[in-house]
Every structure is written in structure tokens, then in C-alpha cells.
Design a protein around this motif. Structure first.
Motif: not given
Lengths: 467, 467
Positions: B237, B244, B295-303, B311
Motif C-alpha cells: 500500500a 500515485a 479518496e485515492e489513498t483509500v483506493r490504494c489501500c483497498e487494492e 477515517r
């Protein structure tokens, strides 16, 4: 000037090959200046090693024969730092121009010292990265020269100067030994010799390889140009912007004389020639925040009396707004045959008062001063135009220049912001250092250069000078 | 250990007054450690000057009598740097705790060296400013100690370490002379002795006054906590976030053993105890941009396989998310009586592999390792818990610790990220410096401390040691 011991040239040729040792006086003229016109002085020879190994050999030859070694980047230093003031051999870095590694994952690159500043950013661009410090001479100057001078640039208000980005140095010491200071991705452990070497103006040795930190290219930028009736109004706008808690990437002022020179030149940028000053403000970062910052800046400028605030809506318009600033030094060539590019800093809050007094000093000496400056940092460039063929005018330039230095120091500033002390300003060092402090500086130089043969006659005043 | 020459104590009393010289062995015990439990060693005396003038007198007394001088901040250094390894007198800075000036317009402050890190930020807060470097010990550690160690902290990923914020130093040299390095708003001209002094671990003299740059308190922050099944997922992550192009203010990982220790302690932060790792990510800046970054961080972590991303929606929630990280070291006290807090760096891309190998090393030595680290910087803290009363276990801790250091160096890292070399790691210096390089370091120390009496036995290995 002494002549070189007879063995030196043959040994240098053995070190780097016959094509890369220059001793023909006509060819040496290329190396007689560093874009600073106050001194012209050709070295006794120039040698151009291609890598650390050759540079080591060169240093050893010079060391053994007691010949001064003068490292030289692109010769854009403006303080005489790359001139052979006490004779000796210039070690040019133009052949050491290879980018050895770009490591996007760790955001680092390793380059030879002679790589041009812009070429490094170009090499990093495919990875969305760049090398942040951007001196105005960035298309000509080298990374090694930037290391020597700890160069700044318009964007150093936000991004900081060269030292923030140098993580390691391969250094050829004056005795020919090659050492690593930091580097290989390591932070400096022990004492921070990387930080010490950056800004040492070629007095400690020759940095042949430089490891740098790269940073992401900002997602977006907003550029504004505000036009003011007076320099004082522009200064007040700067104070308002900083006080509002904004952190522009750049905050640059050009004054009336500079605008006139630019607009009369081939670089005409469309700045109004009756204005007192123009202020370029640039923000960068992620798109979402920029609009608010730009709006607040417009408000600050208008409240400070701006008669007009232009905004760039495209990349072309951005370049157009910057043009008057970036080409200022080139355009000043129109004002007179010669230009003394001054460089000093003052605390930001003292800017208005110091600028007014610089104007008085120029008037008193009947000289024209054109100011270009990094307002956010308090880094002034009060430039005096003159004709060196006129000895009396040249003398007035020197006197005025000295008064300006004293003024900046008295205002709590110092004698150089980004061009270094070099040869020109060593006489001013006692204005900002006590004798005890100068002795520490001399002691540190002796660690690297006990024989006193590495770029002698630079930075440090002669022992015994000082107060 | 030698005893002090008989004249020393009376002369120190004359310098600072009888209340501020400590020589009673019971009272000296307070100064026998620096939060690092591997060494305990009381000095022969402690002296507490109140200002530069008194510190100068103290240094002169010790110099004249050839007694080692050991500067000490709050004693939170963790590498034994503040211990009197070769005997001598500790110069404590606890009385030099005055904030001398806060200059909001120029965003600078001048403080005595003993001011606590958080107190400086508190003093700047009414002006919307703060002092950016925030070591985890910031409520206890001093600005002078931060200068000595060039301290980092969770937010140094974005804001950089101490050296970026120090603009000037008033330094009492080991012979008692007081000099200014930089300061008074000046950038360093000449060679960058400020940069050199920062991180010199008390080996060059005592910085009695420190001029710092202040920066605006960020308008807003967004804090996220992501929970992962494995440490490897958390590492992926981090790579995704950096790739990113995001630049968080902080990017911190705690591993399973650390989570367990925290949750079993009075600092329980609600981190799930069956998780493999927790990642704290914080962004700051102007409000407008933060939502997108979050939001982009959440996406990176989930992926990367996060099983949960929390949050913070309020200041209280932010503190709660940070709690597990900030209290990690305190909580480790539960795991065993003693803790060896390790500190090393590796290139960010080597993190997953290095962490896996650290885990193998700990298993092989039958030790428990708890990792807390500044993931964005590649600054690891693999902490080994043990009981020093068990000599055999203590020996295994030392062996494992050495292997971990070698591993980090082989991976292109270095032996300390932020706690310094101190007494503990001088034996590792030859891993990262050649003999020639160590000689340069020794030479630089001799400039400041020719008699070798300033914090001896630190940083530099004995001459002749090295390869």
C-alpha cells in the motif's frame, strides 16, 4: 603568474589523453570568465577528465607538483568562483555529462557532475519526476556547479535550494583520493559532510558524481502576473500573500528599469513599460486547491494597489507571464555593455526599506540599478549597469556595490543569496564573520585541502584580514 | 574512571553558582542513561549553565583542566550519545529553556537550546505557525537535542528533518569561545557550518541558542488508518501511495507485535489485535485538495488488500487513530523489562524484503521483534524486547542487532535514521565509511575539538578501526 612545472602537462596528458588537455593561450580564453565581467583571468591549462578515475589522476598530478586545482562547471557562477585567481589548472567537467542512473521507485538519480540541470529533469520526466532546484541559468548550468554554489532559483521559496536534494557525493579530494560522502540512497550518518560540501564553492575538492532526490512534477500550476504603480506596492503585496499563510512556489519581482530593458529587447513580454514593478506569483500542487490560492492572491494584490492582475489560462500563457522574469538578465545587456549582477539577502520584512535605500545609493553614484529578486526569500539582485571601458564609472560601480552590501548586512541580511562568495566577495566576509568564526571556516577547509591548493583565493579572506 | 582534578568543582561553582553543580553520586544517577537501556554510566559531575555566557565559562574550565565535556538535552536520544563514556562532566541544558524571540513576520524564532520541542510550537501557535519537525518524543525532547541528532519524526516525509529548519546556531566551542554559525536571519555564507553542526551529536561543542524557521500550521488535515492482514500488504500500500504521486505528511506502519503490545496497555487504541499491520496515513494542506488525496489513498489501500480503512472525522478521532503509533514505544514496556530500540534506514523499495529477513533473524535468535517505522522514508525501528538480567538473552539481542544492521547496510541503507550513532553504533561506522572517509570525519571533528575532549567516545570509532 608562475609557469607550470614542466612535468605537469605530460602527466595530465597521460591521465586523460592528449585531446583533453588545453594549453594553447587562445583556447584558454574561453575559461577566463564565469559570466561575471569584473574579472577576466585565463588559467595556465585546462584539463577535461571523463570520470572519477581520471579526475583522481588529474588531482594527484596537480597535488604532487603543488599546482592549484580550480574546478569549473559551466562557468555561470557570477562571483568569479571558477577563475584561476592564483594561477593553476582548471578542471573542466564538460565531459562528465552522463546520467548514470534514474531510479524512479526510490525517486533518486545518480549523475556525473557535468550534467546540465535541465537535462536531469528531462531524463526524469518520463517517470513523472523532476529535479526541483531551477536556477535561472538552468539550461546552461551543471549539477556539479549547482552543488558548488548551493544554487537556488525562482521555485526555491517552496522547494528549497540545492542542498535539500543532494543525498550523496563522490568527491575527488585535492590529494587525488576519491571518497563517497553519503550516497547510495543513504542518509548521511556520522557528521553531515554532504551538507558541508554543498556550497563549498570548489574549495574542498571536485564532486564527480552526484546522487540527487527527485520529486514528482506538480499535477498543476497557476501563474499570475500583477502590475503595480510602485515597487513599494509590489512589496506590500508580497507581505500580504505570505501573511495570508499562502506558500507560492515562486514569488518574483522585476522593477521598472528591468521591465523597460525587457520590453525594449527581443524578449518583449508585454509588461507595461510605465509600471513601477511586476510581480510573478506561481502556485503548484494538486489541481483542487489551486483556484482558491489564486483567488486569495488576486485579492492580496488588489488590496496592495495592483492596477492589473493577469492569469495564465494555458501553458503558453504561463511561459509568456514568466518571460519578462526569466529573460531579465539577458535583456539588461541592452542597458549598457557591462552588468554587475549583485546578490544579497535581507529579512523579508526589511525589503521595502532596503530597496528604497538601494535606489538612493544608485542615484548618489549616478548609476542605473535594475532590480530582479526572489521576493519570498528576501534574495535581492540589484544589478548595476555600466561600461567597463569607463574607469571612473567602474569605480563608482564598485563603491556603490560595497555600500549596497553594507546596507544589506546592517539590515540583518548577508552578502550572498545564491551566487556564492567566490573571488568577488571574500573581501566582504569579515562583515558577517568574526575572526574566530573565519578561523573555524579555515580549519574546515584545511581538513579537505591541507596544502591550500584547491581553488585558492576564493571564499575565505587572507588570514589576518577581519575584525 | 579518573576523578576530577580538585580545582574543577570549585571553578564550575564559580561559573554557574553552587545550586547548579551536581556531584553527589545519588543525584548523578539521573544522568546515567539516555532512555537507552544498554548502557548505564553516571558522569563525574553535572553542571547546569543558564545561558551562553555561563556555558562559555563552563567549557573553559573543563578545557583548561582537560576534562571531557558531554552536552546533554533531555536524554531521549536512544543511542547513548548523552552519556559520559570516558568520564567527565555532563553539561545539562535544562535551565536554558527560554524562548528568546518569536518573529512571525519573518517566520523565525530564537530559542535557548533547552526549550522543549512542543513548547516552541506552542509559542508560535498564536501566529498560526509551528516548528515542523516532530520527533515522537516531542513533549520531552529539546530543540538543542534535536539539533545534535538532526531529529526526524512522523511528519518528516513531507516536511523534512531538523536541518531544514535550523538557520543559525550560537555555539560554545570546546575551548569556551562562543561563535555564531549562520543566524540572525542570514543564510549561511561561506561554508555551511550550520548544516555541518546539525547532527554532530554534541561532538563539536554546545549549541546554546538556536534560530529556527517556522512554517504555517496546515489549514486542515485528513488522517486515515488502514488495517492489513500482513505486513507485506501494508508495504505494498505504501508503494502504491507513493507511486500515485501522493505526498502524505506521514506514512507510518506498526506491526502485529506492536499492535498487541499497544492494545494490551493503558494506551489501547482500538487497533484489531489479529491484524498483521496497521498503516497511518496523514495528509495536510489546504482543505480543498485533501478529500481527493484521501479518496485515492483509500483506493490504494483497498487494492493492496486492506481489510478496513478508517477515517478521522474530528480532531478527537484523529488523535485516536494516531494513538497506537504514538504510544507504541511506551506500550512495548509491557512485552519485557528491556527494549533495544533499533534505528536504521533502507531504500523504500527494499522494505518488504528487509522486513521479512528481520523477522527471520529474530526467529533464529528466538527473540521477539516489534516493528514501528516511518515507511515513507524507509526508516525502520525493529525493536527487540528482552530482559537484561538474562545475560544469555542479552547476548542474543546484541548478535541479532548486529545482523540487522548488516542486513540494512547490504540492502543499500545505513546504520541510523534518526537516533544518531552515539556510543552504541560507532562500531558499525566502518560498515558505511572507508578509512579515508573516517579520516575526513576525524579531521572535521579536530577543527572544533583539537583536544578531543568534547563528547569523546561517540560517533567515530577509534583510529585504526575500519577497513
Amino acid at each position: 603568474m608562475n609557469t607550470l612545472p614542466p612535468a605537469v602537462l605530460p602527466e595530465l596528458i597521460e591521465a586523460v589523453g592528449p585531446d583533453w588537455v588545453i594549453s594553447d593561450p587562445d583556447h584558454l580564453l574561453v575559461y577566463e570568465a564565469d559570466a561575471q565581467t569584473a574579472h577576466n583571468l585565463a588559467p595556465q591549462a585546462v584539463v577535461l577528465p571523463s570520470d572519477t578515475r581520471e579526475a583522481s589522476r588529474v588531482a594527484r598530478v596537480l597535488h604532487v607538483h603543488g599546482v592549484p586545482m580550480v574546478p569549473r562547471g559551466a562557468g555561470t557562477g557570477l562571483s568569479g568562483g571558477a577563475l584561476a585567481m592564483e594561477g593553476g589548472v582548471v578542471v573542466g567537467t564538460s565531459r562528465m555529462n552522463r546520467i548514470l542512473e534514474v531510479d524512479p521507485e526510490n525517486r533518486r538519480a545518480l549523475v556525473q557532475c557535468g550534467v546540465l540541470n535541465t537535462n536531469l529533469s528531462d531524463a526524469a520526466a518520463p517517470f513523472g519526476l523532476h529535479y526541483a532546484p531551477d536556477p535561472s541559468s538552468q539550461t546552461a548550468c551543471t549539477i556539479g556547479g549547482n552543488v558548488a554554489e548551493n544554487s537556488g532559483g525562482p521555485h526555491c521559496l517552496k522547494y528549497g535550494v540545492t542542498s535539500r536534494y543532494i543525498t550523496g557525493l563522490r568527491v575527488v579530494l585535492p590529494n587525488g583520493d576519491a571518497v563517497w560522502l553519503g550516497g547510495q540512497g543513504r542518509e548521511a550518518s556520522g557528521f553531515d559532510l554532504v551538507g558541508l560540501f554543498v556550497g563549498s564553492e570548489g574549495c574542498f575538492g571536485l564532486a564527480t558524481e552526484v546522487e540527487v532526490a527527485l520529486v514528482p512534477v506538480p499535477e498543476a500550476t497557476r501563474t499570475l502576473l500583477a502590475i503595480f504603480e510602485t515597487l513599494g506596492d509590489a512589496g506590500r503585496a508580497v507581505t500580504a500573500i505570505i501573511s495570508a499563510g499562502l506558500l507560492p512556489a515562486a514569488l518574483e519581482i522585476v522593477d521598472r528599469n528591468t521591465i523597460k530593458a525587457v520590453e525594449a529587447s527581443i524578449f518583449a513580454a508585454g509588461y507595461p513599460t510605465d509600471a513601477g514593478a511586476a510581480l510573478v506569483v506561481e502556485f503548484d500542487g494538486i489541481e483542487a486547491g489551486l483556484e482558491l490560492e489564486a483567488e486569495e492572491t488576486v485579492r492580496c494584490c488588489e488590496e496592495a494597489g495592483a492596477r492589473e492582475v493577469r492569469r495564465a489560462e494555458s501553458a503558453e500563457e504561463r511561459l509568456a507571464l514568466w518571460k519578462g522574469r526569466k529573460k531579465a538578465f539577458g535583456a539588461m545587456g541592452r542597458l549598457a555593455p557591462d552588468l554587475l549582477v549583485q546578490d544579497a539577502t535581507v529579512p523579508r520584512t526589511r525589503l521595502p526599506e532596503v530597496l528604497a535605500r538601494i535606489s538612493e545609493i544608485a542615484d548618489r553614484y549616478e548609476l542605473q540599478v535594475a532590480n530582479v529578486f526572489h521576493a519570498g526569500d528576501g534574495n535581492l539582485h540589484p544589478n548595476l549597469v555600466f561600461d567597463r571601458r569607463d574607469g571612473e564609472e567602474t569605480r563608482r560601480v564598485e563603491e556603490a556595490s560595497k555600500e549596497i552590501m553594507l546596507l544589506c548586512v546592517e539590515a540583518g541580511g548577508t552578502i550572498t543569496g545564491e551566487h556564492g562568495v567566490g573571488a568577488d566577495k571574500r573581501k566582504y566576509m569579515p562583515l558577517v564573520f568574526s575572526n574566530k568564526e573565519l578561523e573555524v571556516l579555515r580549519g574546515v577547509k584545511r581538513v579537505f585541502d591541507p596544502a591550500g591548493l584547491c581553488n585558492p583565493g576564493k571564499v575565505l579572506p587572507e588570514s589576518g584580514v577581519g575584525s
